[in-house]
Design an enzyme around this catalytic site. Structure first.
Site, PDB file in Angstrom:
ATOM      1  N   HIS A  98       0.825  -1.209   0.000  1.00  0.00           N
ATOM      2  CA  HIS A  98       0.000   0.000   0.000  1.00  0.00           C
ATOM      3  C   HIS A  98       0.855   1.252   0.000  1.00  0.00           C
ATOM      4  O   HIS A  98       2.032   1.228   0.345  1.00  0.00           O
ATOM      5  CB  HIS A  98      -0.904   0.017   1.235  1.00  0.00           C
ATOM      6  CG  HIS A  98      -0.130   0.250   2.506  1.00  0.00           C
ATOM      7  ND1 HIS A  98       0.591  -0.752   3.148  1.00  0.00           N
ATOM      8  CD2 HIS A  98       0.078   1.380   3.229  1.00  0.00           C
ATOM      9  CE1 HIS A  98       1.171  -0.264   4.215  1.00  0.00           C
ATOM     10  NE2 HIS A  98       0.896   1.039   4.292  1.00  0.00           N
ATOM     11  N   ASP A 150       0.420   4.930   1.942  1.00  0.00           N
ATOM     12  CA  ASP A 150      -0.419   5.548   2.985  1.00  0.00           C
ATOM     13  C   ASP A 150      -1.242   6.652   2.346  1.00  0.00           C
ATOM     14  O   ASP A 150      -0.677   7.538   1.699  1.00  0.00           O
ATOM     15  CB  ASP A 150       0.464   6.120   4.102  1.00  0.00           C
ATOM     16  CG  ASP A 150       1.236   5.034   4.837  1.00  0.00           C
ATOM     17  OD1 ASP A 150       2.288   5.361   5.417  1.00  0.00           O
ATOM     18  OD2 ASP A 150       0.804   3.859   4.800  1.00  0.00           O
ATOM     19  N   HIS A 203       4.814   0.416   0.119  1.00  0.00           N
ATOM     20  CA  HIS A 203       5.505  -0.404   1.120  1.00  0.00           C
ATOM     21  C   HIS A 203       4.585  -1.492   1.668  1.00  0.00           C
ATOM     22  O   HIS A 203       3.382  -1.512   1.369  1.00  0.00           O
ATOM     23  CB  HIS A 203       6.037   0.489   2.252  1.00  0.00           C
ATOM     24  CG  HIS A 203       4.993   1.313   2.935  1.00  0.00           C
ATOM     25  ND1 HIS A 203       4.374   2.405   2.331  1.00  0.00           N
ATOM     26  CD2 HIS A 203       4.425   1.199   4.153  1.00  0.00           C
ATOM     27  CE1 HIS A 203       3.506   2.929   3.175  1.00  0.00           C
ATOM     28  NE2 HIS A 203       3.508   2.229   4.282  1.00  0.00           N
ATOM     29  N   ARG A 228       6.666  -8.586  16.195  1.00  0.00           N
ATOM     30  CA  ARG A 228       7.253  -7.329  15.719  1.00  0.00           C
ATOM     31  C   ARG A 228       6.299  -6.195  16.063  1.00  0.00           C
ATOM     32  O   ARG A 228       5.078  -6.387  16.042  1.00  0.00           O
ATOM     33  CB  ARG A 228       7.488  -7.383  14.210  1.00  0.00           C
ATOM     34  CG  ARG A 228       8.036  -6.094  13.634  1.00  0.00           C
ATOM     35  CD  ARG A 228       8.412  -6.225  12.163  1.00  0.00           C
ATOM     36  NE  ARG A 228       8.877  -4.932  11.674  1.00  0.00           N
ATOM     37  CZ  ARG A 228       8.106  -4.077  11.010  1.00  0.00           C
ATOM     38  NH1 ARG A 228       6.829  -4.393  10.748  1.00  0.00           N
ATOM     39  NH2 ARG A 228       8.567  -2.902  10.621  1.00  0.00           N
TER      40      ARG A 228
HETATM   41  C1  LIG Z   1      -5.830   6.445   6.409  1.00  0.00           C
HETATM   42  C2  LIG Z   1      -5.350   5.260   6.775  1.00  0.00           C
HETATM   43  C3  LIG Z   1      -5.911   3.958   6.351  1.00  0.00           C
HETATM   44  C4  LIG Z   1      -4.850   2.959   6.896  1.00  0.00           C
HETATM   45  C5  LIG Z   1      -4.351   3.654   8.140  1.00  0.00           C
HETATM   46  C6  LIG Z   1      -4.145   5.067   7.649  1.00  0.00           C
HETATM   47  C7  LIG Z   1      -2.868   5.086   6.773  1.00  0.00           C
HETATM   48  C8  LIG Z   1      -2.477   3.677   6.254  1.00  0.00           C
HETATM   49  C9  LIG Z   1      -3.710   2.829   5.851  1.00  0.00           C
HETATM   50  C10 LIG Z   1      -3.460   1.298   5.728  1.00  0.00           C
HETATM   51  C11 LIG Z   1      -2.432   0.835   6.778  1.00  0.00           C
HETATM   52  C12 LIG Z   1      -2.977   0.868   4.325  1.00  0.00           C
HETATM   53  C13 LIG Z   1      -2.991  -0.678   4.191  1.00  0.00           C
HETATM   54  C14 LIG Z   1      -4.417  -1.227   4.423  1.00  0.00           C
HETATM   55  C15 LIG Z   1      -4.991  -0.811   5.797  1.00  0.00           C
HETATM   56  C16 LIG Z   1      -6.472  -1.269   5.831  1.00  0.00           C
HETATM   57  C17 LIG Z   1      -4.277  -1.565   6.940  1.00  0.00           C
HETATM   58  O1  LIG Z   1      -3.616  -2.591   6.686  1.00  0.00           O
HETATM   59  O2  LIG Z   1      -4.407  -1.138   8.115  1.00  0.00           O
HETATM   60  C18 LIG Z   1      -4.892   0.742   5.915  1.00  0.00           C
HETATM   61  C19 LIG Z   1      -5.363   1.504   7.156  1.00  0.00           C
HETATM   62  C20 LIG Z   1      -6.871   1.433   7.430  1.00  0.00           C
HETATM   63  O3  LIG Z   1      -7.700   1.595   6.506  1.00  0.00           O
HETATM   64  O4  LIG Z   1      -7.190   1.193   8.631  1.00  0.00           O
HETATM   65  O1  LIG Z   2       4.786  -1.952  10.433  1.00  0.00           O
HETATM   66  C1  LIG Z   2       5.379  -1.488   9.433  1.00  0.00           C
HETATM   67  O2  LIG Z   2       6.599  -1.589   9.257  1.00  0.00           O
HETATM   68  C2  LIG Z   2       4.566  -0.754   8.364  1.00  0.00           C
HETATM   69  C3  LIG Z   2       3.179  -0.385   8.851  1.00  0.00           C
HETATM   70  C4  LIG Z   2       2.466   0.481   7.833  1.00  0.00           C
HETATM   71  O3  LIG Z   2       2.870   0.607   6.690  1.00  0.00           O
HETATM   72  C5  LIG Z   2       1.241   1.192   8.228  1.00  0.00           C
HETATM   73  O4  LIG Z   2       0.741   0.976   9.365  1.00  0.00           O
HETATM   74  O5  LIG Z   2       0.764   2.006   7.365  1.00  0.00           O
HETATM   75 FE   LIG Z   3       1.900   2.259   5.659  1.00  0.00          FE
END
Ligand SMILES: C=C1C[C@]23C[C@H]1CC[C@H]2[C@]1(C)CCC[C@@](C)(C(=O)O)[C@H]1[C@@H]3C(=O)O
Ligand SMILES: O=C(O)CCC(=O)C(=O)O
Ligand SMILES: [Fe+2]
Length: 358
Positions: free
Chosen positions: A230, A232, A286, A296
């Site tokens: 993704h 951010d 990333h 972790r």
């Molecule tokens: C605005 C946001 C949505 C998420 C948290 C913040 C910034 C990063 C996004 C996220 C981490 C991107 C990957 C998918 C996601 C669903 C996650 O894995 O948490 C995303 C976050 C979210 O929607 O809660």
């Molecule tokens: O845990 C990590 O190293 C990345 C987490 C991340 O990309 C996020 O929370 O948006």
């Molecule tokens: Fe991220």
């Protein structure tokens, strides 16, 4: 496209790890699997000179930032002004929450439509490609009235007065993150040839998001991901990772590892800042992988502008507009109600916005 919806599945990480195989919901397409042990050559920028107002070292830092953000949107910073013991305490006290029994964690369970609260693998939102992680997220904003502490109040009101100390740690941590992110905004402005306080002023009265990521050990780490690929959607991310390793950045057409650098903080550009730079800087793609041996932890501070401020690049940045005007509120709702943030969020959001506008 994985539509956000409300599922009612709950996973208990304590129980998950006892099973010999991971549930099918956590299995990711093989194309997304960890496949690189190369390390990304990205700058680790010492901010000492910048904070002292030294012009030559500030310019050197801005030049390194420009190259990194034009290529992959990722760099690291040292001597960033965040107290080392506060940073360590913020990372260690996560366990005081994530080691609680699931029933206690669920007192803070994220409510539909909110970004705040506890989530286990986002199983309440998604039904496949679940990330192997638990998260605790909450909001931070600077207060005029210094008797108000939004983070401390959140911990006490959600988890009880016994979590006041934890709330105080994260309140101070978020204050330090906010200060550092505004400093980075000055360096980004210099690197883009924009008036130095332009972006810093843009983020006054911001409402940012703090997220604690807890990645349990996984019995089949190569079949799942801690956090999927993704960018951010937010503006700027300051990530503190522990010494375990697992963060990967997509650069030079391959996934590359980011080995932890002691006392450094990871900085990555998000979609909203990519729009604020009119696409000159890349939103960093990333992901996070997990491992069989140990848990972790990471702390991600997501800088966000005031939710109704229009996201538009400064006039100094020439060229045809790459993205439509939008607000952070619109993009956040898109990721929370309609679209699971991935590597194409801003492009999908722009098309959705323009289609719904017509
Ligand atoms: C605005 C946001 C949505 C998420 C948290 C913040 C910034 C990063 C996004 C996220 C981490 C991107 C990957 C998918 C996601 C669903 C996650 O894995 O948490 C995303 C976050 C979210 O929607 O809660
Ligand atoms: O845990 C990590 O190293 C990345 C987490 C991340 O990309 C996020 O929370 O948006
Ligand atoms: Fe991220």
């Amino acid at each position: 496209m994985d539509q956000a919806k409300n599922n009612n599945k709950i996973f208990d990480s304590m129980e998950l790890f006892k099973q010999s195989k991971i549930p099918k919901e956590f299995i990711w397409p093989q194309t997304e699997q960890p496949n690189s042990l190369e390390q990304l050559e990205a700058p680790v920028i010492d901010l000492t000179g910048f904070f002292k107002g030294d012009k030559a070292s500030t310019q050197r830092a801005a030049d390194l930032i420009r190259t990194a953000c034009q290529n992959h949107g990722f760099f690291q910073v040292t001597n960033h002004g965040v107290d080392v013991s506060l940073a360590a305490e913020a990372l260690s006290c996560m366990n005081d929450f994530f080691k609680l029994p699931l029933s206690h964690k669920l007192r803070a369970q994220r409510k539909p439509g909110s970004m705040w609260g506890y989530a286990g693998a986002h199983a309440d939102r998604f039904s496949s490609r679940l990330p192997w992680k638990e998260t605790l997220s909450f909001g931070y904003q600077e207060e005029d009235d210094d008797t108000k502490h939004i983070v401390t109040d959140y911990f006490i009101s959600t988890l009880g007065v016994e979590f006041k100390q934890m709330g105080l740690v994260y309140q101070k941590y978020c204050e330090a993150m906010q200060k550092l992110s505004l400093g980075i905004m000055e360096l980004l402005a210099i690197s883009l040839g924009v008036e130095q306080s332009y972006y810093k002023d843009f983020f006054r009265d911001s409402k940012s998001i703090m997220r604690c990521n807890y990645y349990p050990p996984c019995q089949e780490p190569d079949l799942t991901l801690g956090t999927g690929p993704h960018c951010d959607p937010t503006s700027l991310t300051i990530l503190q990772q522990d010494q375990v390793g697992g963060l990967q950045v997509f650069a030079e057409d391959k996934w590359q590892c980011i080995p932890p650098v002691r006392d450094a903080l990871v900085i990555n550009i998000g979609d909203t800042f990519m729009a604020l730079s009119n696409g000159r800087y890349k939103s960093c793609l990333h992901r996070a992988v997990v491992n069989r041996e140990c848990e972790r932890r990471s702390l991600a501070f997501f800088l966000c502008p005031r939710e109704d401020r229009v996201i538009r690049p400064p006039a100094d940045i020439e060229g045809p507009r790459k993205y439509p005007d939008f607000t952070w509120s619109e993009l956040r709702e898109f990721t929370q109600r309609h679209y699971r943030a991935d590597m194409k969020t801003l492009q999908s959001f722009s098309q959705w916005l323009l289609s719904t506008a017509s």
